[in-house]
Design a protein around this motif. Sequence first.
Motif, short mmCIF file in Angstrom:
data_model
loop_
_atom_site.label_atom_id
_atom_site.label_comp_id
_atom_site.label_asym_id
_atom_site.label_seq_id
_atom_site.Cartn_x
_atom_site.Cartn_y
_atom_site.Cartn_z
N VAL A 129 4.94 22.10 37.65
CA VAL A 129 4.25 22.23 36.36
C VAL A 129 2.93 21.47 36.36
N ILE A 130 2.90 20.30 37.00
CA ILE A 130 1.71 19.45 36.95
C ILE A 130 0.92 19.44 38.25
N ALA A 131 1.22 20.37 39.16
CA ALA A 131 0.63 20.30 40.50
C ALA A 131 -0.77 20.87 40.60
N SER A 132 -1.15 21.78 39.72
CA SER A 132 -2.44 22.46 39.87
C SER A 132 -3.54 21.77 39.07
N PRO A 166 -2.56 30.63 40.19
CA PRO A 166 -1.55 31.64 40.51
C PRO A 166 -0.36 31.10 41.29
N PHE A 167 -0.61 30.23 42.27
CA PHE A 167 0.49 29.68 43.07
C PHE A 167 1.37 28.78 42.21
N ALA A 168 0.75 27.91 41.40
CA ALA A 168 1.53 27.01 40.55
C ALA A 168 2.34 27.79 39.52
N ILE A 169 1.75 28.84 38.96
CA ILE A 169 2.46 29.66 37.97
C ILE A 169 3.65 30.36 38.62
N PHE A 170 3.40 30.92 39.80
CA PHE A 170 4.48 31.62 40.49
C PHE A 170 5.61 30.66 40.85
N LEU A 171 5.27 29.49 41.38
CA LEU A 171 6.28 28.51 41.77
C LEU A 171 7.09 28.06 40.55
N THR A 172 6.43 27.86 39.44
CA THR A 172 7.12 27.45 38.21
C THR A 172 8.09 28.52 37.74
N ILE A 173 7.63 29.77 37.69
CA ILE A 173 8.48 30.85 37.21
C ILE A 173 9.68 31.05 38.13
N MET A 174 9.47 30.95 39.44
CA MET A 174 10.57 31.10 40.38
C MET A 174 11.62 29.99 40.21
N VAL A 343 -10.66 14.17 41.78
CA VAL A 343 -10.98 15.24 40.85
C VAL A 343 -9.79 16.19 40.70
N GLY A 344 -8.58 15.68 40.92
CA GLY A 344 -7.39 16.50 40.68
C GLY A 344 -7.03 16.48 39.21
N LEU A 345 -7.94 16.94 38.38
CA LEU A 345 -7.75 16.87 36.93
C LEU A 345 -6.68 17.85 36.45
N ARG A 346 -5.77 17.35 35.64
CA ARG A 346 -4.75 18.21 35.04
C ARG A 346 -5.22 18.63 33.66
N GLY A 347 -4.81 19.84 33.23
CA GLY A 347 -5.29 20.33 31.95
C GLY A 347 -4.30 21.25 31.27
N ALA A 348 -4.84 22.26 30.59
CA ALA A 348 -4.02 23.14 29.76
C ALA A 348 -3.00 23.91 30.57
N VAL A 349 -3.29 24.20 31.83
CA VAL A 349 -2.35 24.97 32.64
C VAL A 349 -1.01 24.24 32.74
N GLY A 350 -1.06 22.92 32.95
CA GLY A 350 0.18 22.15 33.06
C GLY A 350 1.00 22.21 31.78
N ILE A 351 0.35 22.05 30.63
CA ILE A 351 1.08 22.11 29.36
C ILE A 351 1.58 23.52 29.10
N PHE A 352 0.75 24.50 29.47
CA PHE A 352 1.16 25.91 29.30
C PHE A 352 2.40 26.22 30.14
N LEU A 353 2.40 25.78 31.40
CA LEU A 353 3.56 26.03 32.25
C LEU A 353 4.79 25.30 31.73
N ALA A 354 4.57 24.12 31.14
CA ALA A 354 5.70 23.37 30.60
C ALA A 354 6.31 24.03 29.37
N SER A 355 5.60 24.99 28.78
CA SER A 355 6.16 25.71 27.63
C SER A 355 7.11 26.83 28.06
N ILE A 356 7.11 27.19 29.36
CA ILE A 356 7.99 28.26 29.83
C ILE A 356 9.47 27.87 29.68
N PRO A 357 9.88 26.65 30.09
CA PRO A 357 11.28 26.26 29.84
C PRO A 357 11.66 26.31 28.36
#
Length: 600
Positions: A129-132, A166-174, A343-357
């Motif tokens: 969730v927080i990797a990308s 795309p990779f982080a989203i796919f890994l999260t969903i799987m 510069v490995g900044l985390r943002g909305a993608v991490g919170i968005f992926l965390a909403s899937i569970p």
Amino acid sequence: MASIDAVSLTVLLGAVLVLAGILSSLIAMRFGAPLLFIFLIIGIAAGEQGIGGIKFNDVSTAYAVGIVALALILFDGGLRTRMTTFRSVLGPAGLLATIGVLITATIVMPVASYMLGLGWIESLLIGAVIASTDAAAVFFLLHAGGLRLRPRVGATLEVESSTNDPFAIFLTIMLVEILVKGGGGTASWLKVAGELSIEFVLGGVIGVVGGRLIVWVLNRLDLPQGLHAPFVATGALVVFGVTDLLHGSGYLAAYAAGLVVGNRPTRAHNTVITFMDAVTWLAQIVMFVILGLLVWPGRLPETLLASAVIAVTLMFVARPAAVFLCLQPFRFSWREKVFVSWVGLRGAVGIFLASIPLLVSMPKATIYFDVAFVVVLVSLLVQGWSLTFAANRLGVSLPRIDTAPRRVELDLPGQLEQELVGYAVTPNSLFRRQGLIPSWAKLMLVVRDERVHSVEEAGPIREQDYVYFLAPPEKAQALDRFFVNAPAPASPDSRLLGDFYVPGDATLAALAEIYGVDVPSDERNMTLADFFASQIDHPVENDRVHLGSIELIADRVTDGRVITVGLDLVDPEAKEGELTRAQRVNKAVDDVLRQLGFKH
């Protein structure tokens, strides 16, 4: 009537929140604050436990808004990426966007398991969730900080942050599917690997085909004025939706489609860019504010310590390990690797992926969301605000003499090859001081004292004139450098090309192609930095080596490696006065900047 009033109130509150987000961008730009942080705080403040008191727990709506926003943001990222830039960093950025995400998630896994008492797959899900890295956060903070990074470093960060989702989203969903349906054995992971490959191939193919279809429609069909940009934005969502329905990576398809559209001549190109800029801003604001509304501040202390430990692990262990391992095959200095790590900044993608569970009602679903939210805030506050400082201390930024000038671009109906590009003439611009302008830019009009003059009528260009050039759309932005209002260097080197330099990682083949010099076939892929090293054991600043008719000057040297190179095109056999300085650089200077990856 009550229901109508409720709808009106909802519209009003939504508009006020978006308006607050737009106005808050001024604060972010003024103080360099991470924009995402500001939007999230507005959402939290407006939420049920904030001063707004708005009750919002519709995860499905938040997920739908997030999908649309991310698709548009990724499409816009591809739209603005030059194909030459993409190709030059495809190796390092591609590894960071795939293997790097997996390494990061894997290193976070044991820490999350220990701190939260979760199983291994659940802990790996936390890592995924927080990797990308977040493209919106990276782009905004690099630009707001006024940074001009070394070309390869900046390009790697931009392409990685645009392609790792795309990779982080796919890994999260799987992982969510494995946890919900059970499994996790070798067969399940082999299935995941197979599906991942299929998704990436489908995403890339459909994205390229969809991008070409968008270009074809733009150029072949006579759409009414003003509908070109909305068509492109809608087309991006269609490409995303079709790919997703076919079980491909819709996010990768959106980025690939943007890459195709942005690198082909199209009608209303500048209108599309301006429109997409506004749309992506709005998408980010809406997505961030909605995600902020989902946060319950009163619940955060339950996992605050664990979240903080995970955030520190991510910033100081997992991300650096992934970067150093993935960039090892490439010629990045340790300073560049440290900066890319930071510069490995985390943002909305991490919170968005965390909403899937939350969306699928998983057990302990709130833990994923709360941890991701705290990690994102820590990343933005610690890394976001220190970005410029880190770049300067590590020596990976180049001097930025001034902000880009205001550029006016006008499409010319009936053709795609040229457009009108206009600038105000400032006293300290290169155009005013030295008369430099590329050969592909033809001066057409001069506006002086509120009157329009032809070139012949205007005579010599004066300060405060407005000049309009005929130029190819894909090169228009390159003219900015000629109109920056920057003082001349205190002690300029008269043998350099004005204020122009090229990066040390440019190849000899690129120079050979532009200037027609002969380079042995076995040296064509050699970089300028390596060429210096082969000619001089320990190069220092101002060292010079010859490449055919070109003299290369070591401008900046770090740890014995040439970082930036000045070019001298003077023919030693030419008679004095035979060629003016402007004539020498007229034809090639911007092609050098564009083809060799120069960023300004």
